[in-house]
Design an enzyme around this catalytic site. Structure first.
Site, PDB file in Angstrom:
ATOM      1  N   THR A 271       0.829  -1.199   0.000  1.00 23.56           N
ATOM      2  CA  THR A 271       0.000   0.000   0.000  1.00 23.56           C
ATOM      3  C   THR A 271       0.863   1.249   0.000  1.00 23.56           C
ATOM      4  O   THR A 271       0.690   2.135  -0.832  1.00 23.56           O
ATOM      5  CB  THR A 271      -0.896   0.024   1.246  1.00 23.56           C
ATOM      6  OG1 THR A 271      -0.087  -0.294   2.384  1.00 23.56           O
ATOM      7  CG2 THR A 271      -2.022  -0.965   1.145  1.00 23.56           C
ATOM      8  N   PHE A 401      -8.278   5.023   3.830  1.00 23.94           N
ATOM      9  CA  PHE A 401      -7.871   4.173   4.942  1.00 23.94           C
ATOM     10  C   PHE A 401      -9.047   3.405   5.546  1.00 23.94           C
ATOM     11  O   PHE A 401      -8.940   2.857   6.648  1.00 23.94           O
ATOM     12  CB  PHE A 401      -7.177   5.008   6.023  1.00 23.94           C
ATOM     13  CG  PHE A 401      -5.844   5.584   5.568  1.00 23.94           C
ATOM     14  CD1 PHE A 401      -4.747   4.758   5.364  1.00 23.94           C
ATOM     15  CD2 PHE A 401      -5.703   6.946   5.338  1.00 23.94           C
ATOM     16  CE1 PHE A 401      -3.521   5.273   4.937  1.00 23.94           C
ATOM     17  CE2 PHE A 401      -4.483   7.471   4.914  1.00 23.94           C
ATOM     18  CZ  PHE A 401      -3.390   6.636   4.712  1.00 23.94           C
ATOM     19  N   CYS A 408      -7.637   1.869   8.902  1.00 23.84           N
ATOM     20  CA  CYS A 408      -6.230   1.490   8.946  1.00 23.84           C
ATOM     21  C   CYS A 408      -5.550   1.956  10.233  1.00 23.84           C
ATOM     22  O   CYS A 408      -5.558   3.141  10.549  1.00 23.84           O
ATOM     23  CB  CYS A 408      -5.521   2.106   7.749  1.00 23.84           C
ATOM     24  SG  CYS A 408      -3.781   1.674   7.667  1.00 23.84           S
TER      25      CYS A 408
END
Ligand code: HEM
Length: 463
Positions: A271, A401, A408
């Site tokens: 990512t 996110f 996240c």
């Protein structure tokens, strides 16, 4: 009550819409379908409905965690072969999710970030050293080098392990196994007879997983055996081995710690490397914006490349951070996430969703919704993340996110690492777009530029 049906593209018998999705680029195909079919549509995946939502109003409603929860289904469910009940692939109601969530808040918090900063600089220096030593004719494979950077950074900050990616031509064997496993997982679609032609791959998957687990288990066991090291190391592993969940008074067991480490390596390296690669692409294509980044770097970090950037200086790279956020808007490395309603629901006042229906939030399309981003949502514009623009924007319009408590946990880590890397690169180099590269996204578990090569030269504009 008049409920409008949710649009659906044409189907084929038995398989429904299953085979009509482009399997090499499913997300980009869904984005195209969203343009044609609108903010919500559904696909018949051989009897199982898959609802795809990309309109901001609907996503805003679906972000209500009292009504909707993360759904670990489809390929994400299969990632459990590697991630087990680690944070990313655990169901919210599994006991180890809240336990690990509570324990890991600290090692992913701001204070902890300051303690990782020197390790982040250590790895970023390896990257710029490599680039400084290239011959004039040598090209840089951007995604490869960014992956080396992000992998080595999470290895060092996570569990004091050096993958030493800048000292090898290929990736570390752990990464070879990880990438091959994720590939097999992505290829598996639950089709009839799939087991037959995938037999060889499945066997390799079992071997790869065993190899990865063994390596990580040994790192954990070694740390357990070495009590001095546990007490003075400040990495994520130390925090996991000593942390206590306040709610239950319990600690994480070693198998779960292994799954967390596997998870950080899955969630943490591709990512962030996608983010960095896309940002470099955007800066190359926008010289005016790149110029402002250079000005910021010269102001904040100064010209002395021997002075290591401090934690504080990195937090002052605000324009570069705007560029990173804008890159996350246009090319979200995790381009979609899954949720499901906790009970039968009606959304947008008219679309019925039965309890547990699998809903995909198509972040890549949400991030280009003209009702939020205006008439030219495809244009790279860091002013979208000026303080004023951010204050004016409705919530739940920018979701790179994910959402709520399942968002996240590594976002602060990723943003600090990325700003530092871009800062150190621009402090030293001018970037050259030798092939006039045009963005072509490759889809794995994440999306990143395919075949993006550049050259760099030492900066000479300051002399
Ligand atoms: C979860 C994106 C970096 C660890 C997520 C989710 C997204 C995401 C979208 C939610 C997934 C879902 O709802 O199914 C990103 C992006 C990153 C990044 C775009 C970089 C630019 C990192 C890093 C780490 C990390 C560096 C760790 C070192 C995790 C974990 C979760 C997660 C553990 C699961 C959290 C939970 O459910 O409790 N990430 N991530 N991520 N991410 Fe990241």
């Amino acid at each position: 009550n008049r409920l409008s049906p949710i649009p659906q593209p044409p189907t084929k018998p038995v398989v429904g819409n299953m085979l009509s999705l482009d399997s090499t680029a499913p997300v980009q195909h869904l984005v195209k379908l969203a343009k044609e079919l609108g903010p919500i549509f559904w696909l018949d995946m051989m009897g199982a409905p898959l609802v795809i939502v990309s309109g901001h109003d609907l996503v805003d409603e679906l972000s209500d965690e009292k009504r909707f929860d993360k759904a670990v289904r489809g390929s994400l469910r299969r990632v459990r072969a590697v991630g087990g009940d680690g944070l990313f692939t655990a169901d919210t109601k599994e006991p180890n999710w809240s336990k690990a969530h509570n324990i890991l808040m600290q090692p992913f918090g701001n204070r902890a970030m300051q303690s990782y900063h020197p390790s982040m600089v250590d790895i970023a220096e390896q990257l710029v050293k490599k680039w400084e030593r290239l011959n004039a004719d040598e090209e840089i494979d951007v995604v490869h080098d960014m992956t080396a950077l992000t992998l080595d950074t999470i290895g060092l900050c996570g569990f004091d392990y050096r993958f030493n990616s800048f000292y090898r031509r290929d990736y570390h064997p752990f990464v070879e196994s990880l990438v091959r496993s994720l590939e097999t997982i992505m290829m598996t679609r639950g089709l009839p007879l799939e087991g037959l032609w995938m037999q060889k791959r499945r066997k390799t998957l079992t071997e790869d997983v065993a190899f990865m687990n063994k390596m990580v288990d040994e790192i954990i066991a070694e740390r357990r055996g070495n009590t001095d090291a546990t007490s003075d190391k400040k990495d994520m592993l130390a925090a996991m081995m000593t942390g206590v969940d306040r709610a239950t008074g319990e600690q994480l067991d070693d198998v779960n710690i292994r799954y967390q480490i596997n998870t950080f390596l899955i969630a943490g390296h591709e990512t962030t490397s996608g983010l960095l690669s896309c940002t470099i692409y955007a800066l190359l294509k926008n010289p005016e914006i790149l110029k402002k980044c250079y000005e910021e770097v010269d102001r904040v970090l100064g010209p002395d490349v021997n002075a290591r950037p401090t934690y504080q200086q990195v937090t002052q790279l605000t324009y570069i951070t705007q560029c990173l956020k804008e890159a996350l808007r246009l090319w979200p490395p995790a381009p979609a996430y899954g949720i499901a309603p906790l009970a039968d629901e009606t959304i947008g006042g008219k679309y019925k969703l039965k309890k547990n229906t699998f809903v995909t939030i198509l972040v890549m399309a949400l991030h280009r919704d003209p009702s939020v981003w205006g008439p030219n949502p495809d244009v790279f514009d860091p002013e979208n993340f000026s303080r004023e623009a951010e204050a004016k924007r409705p919530i739940n319009a920018w979701k790179p996110f994910g959402n709520g408590q399942r968002a996240c946990i590594g976002r602060g880590f990723a943003m600090h690492e990325a700003a530092l890397a871009i800062g150190m690169i621009l402090q030293r180099f001018k970037l050259i777009d030798i092939h006039r590269y045009q963005m072509h996204l490759k889809e794995t578990l994440t999306v990143k530029p395919d075949g993006f090569k550049i050259k760099v030269r030492p900066r000479d504009d300051r002399d």
